[in-house]
Design a protein around this motif. Sequence first.
Motif, PDB file in Angstrom:
ATOM      1  N   PRO A 161      -7.112  67.196  43.340  1.00  0.00           N
ATOM      2  CA  PRO A 161      -6.202  67.391  44.485  1.00  0.00           C
ATOM      3  C   PRO A 161      -5.302  68.605  44.310  1.00  0.00           C
ATOM      4  N   ARG A 162      -4.839  68.810  43.088  1.00  0.00           N
ATOM      5  CA  ARG A 162      -3.969  69.958  42.805  1.00  0.00           C
ATOM      6  C   ARG A 162      -4.699  71.275  43.033  1.00  0.00           C
ATOM      7  N   ALA A 185       1.902  67.656  40.557  1.00  0.00           N
ATOM      8  CA  ALA A 185       1.908  66.255  41.013  1.00  0.00           C
ATOM      9  C   ALA A 185       1.432  66.083  42.453  1.00  0.00           C
ATOM     10  N   THR A 186       0.626  67.022  42.953  1.00  0.00           N
ATOM     11  CA  THR A 186       0.049  66.826  44.276  1.00  0.00           C
ATOM     12  C   THR A 186      -1.053  65.775  44.212  1.00  0.00           C
ATOM     13  N   ASN A 187      -1.315  65.147  45.337  1.00  0.00           N
ATOM     14  CA  ASN A 187      -2.313  64.088  45.399  1.00  0.00           C
ATOM     15  C   ASN A 187      -3.165  64.264  46.651  1.00  0.00           C
ATOM     16  N   TRP A 188      -4.035  63.286  46.901  1.00  0.00           N
ATOM     17  CA  TRP A 188      -4.943  63.404  48.042  1.00  0.00           C
ATOM     18  C   TRP A 188      -4.200  63.340  49.371  1.00  0.00           C
ATOM     19  N   GLU A 189      -3.060  62.689  49.399  1.00  0.00           N
ATOM     20  CA  GLU A 189      -2.272  62.689  50.630  1.00  0.00           C
ATOM     21  C   GLU A 189      -1.778  64.095  50.960  1.00  0.00           C
ATOM     22  N   ASN A 190      -1.401  64.855  49.920  1.00  0.00           N
ATOM     23  CA  ASN A 190      -1.009  66.242  50.143  1.00  0.00           C
ATOM     24  C   ASN A 190      -2.184  67.076  50.644  1.00  0.00           C
ATOM     25  N   GLN A 201     -10.377  63.183  39.433  1.00  0.00           N
ATOM     26  CA  GLN A 201     -10.214  62.797  40.828  1.00  0.00           C
ATOM     27  C   GLN A 201      -8.757  62.535  41.214  1.00  0.00           C
ATOM     28  N   LYS A 202      -7.966  62.039  40.289  1.00  0.00           N
ATOM     29  CA  LYS A 202      -6.589  61.675  40.623  1.00  0.00           C
ATOM     30  C   LYS A 202      -5.577  62.770  40.316  1.00  0.00           C
ATOM     31  N   LEU A 203      -5.810  63.534  39.239  1.00  0.00           N
ATOM     32  CA  LEU A 203      -4.799  64.480  38.781  1.00  0.00           C
ATOM     33  C   LEU A 203      -5.142  65.937  39.083  1.00  0.00           C
TER      34      LEU A 203
END
Length: 347
Positions: free
Chosen positions: A75-76, A203-208, A70-72
Amino acid sequence: MKQYVPFRSKQGSLSILMHKKTLWVSLGLLLTCLLIVILSTGMGELYISPWNAILGIIGAGSDDYSMVIQKLRLPRIIVALLAGASLAASGAMLQGIVRNPLASPDIMGVTGGASVAAVGFLTYFAGGVSIRFLPFTAILGGTVVSIVLYLLAWKRGITPFRLILVGVGMSSLMSAATTMMIMFSPKNDAGQAYLWLTGSVYATNWENVLTILPWTIILLPLSFLLARHVNIGQLGDDISAGAGSSVELNRLLLLLVSVALSASAVAVAGGIGFVGLIAPHMARKLVGSSFENVLPVSALLGGAIVMLADLVGRTFFLPLDVPVGVFTSAVGAPFFIYLLYARRNSR
């Protein structure tokens, strides 16, 4: 007509015909994208079985894997999918507008204009301004370049040949401007900027994800609605005008949508090259040249290409994480040379 499936609005003001083959190809590509998402979610330094990956994607998996998924990884993967689809759709629209298979956002300078604006934002304003404004900045840069491109190519109207010729020159100019901006940056972040320009979803995340998602879900359907203008434009400016089409207005509108799609992708994923060139060609080989068929297939192919490139770069060279753009350029550059050679021999 039995080979086509009609899509009509309730009022009947909008009607799109899609070949049944396109529906089957699109379904196959959609399943392929889902398979890539599952494989990419499970592969890496920490291997996760496909079943656990599926559970992790829907939020029902083990806590041991939830942070990694979910974190790494997720989102990518989503950013790669959305950026690839946007770049491919943008390339398909540009090729339809200029009636030239060599057109793509990066070759014509649109990506370069977005990159100049985005690098300027990241260098001078990222610390004090929300990252959510990055797509607006990139779209503004791409739009300014497109307007300049349009004006320089104008001579009693726009011809596809002049448009792509001026676009190649604008692309070189934007590349030089970006390099100069990095060289004179007040921060010591040249390496990071060059990595971003290559094209990377590292290093993209949910904000991206939330940054690019609204642009994709608005602009892709809008491009489908404008598809009929691309098909009419393929007949030539004189025939299009005779059929009642506002040639220059439609061309400008299509160009702006194409710019917004590519710039929003560049804002989040950097300058991923050649996706907008490769995917539309692959789509035409699969479903023919009708733009209503080419556009959805191109978008799905673009998403699959970028996700696969990211999967290879992330897993094949551990512990290194190779940028997506390295692989798309490695495939795209020879493909571009092949197209040039093929067009020369066809004359």
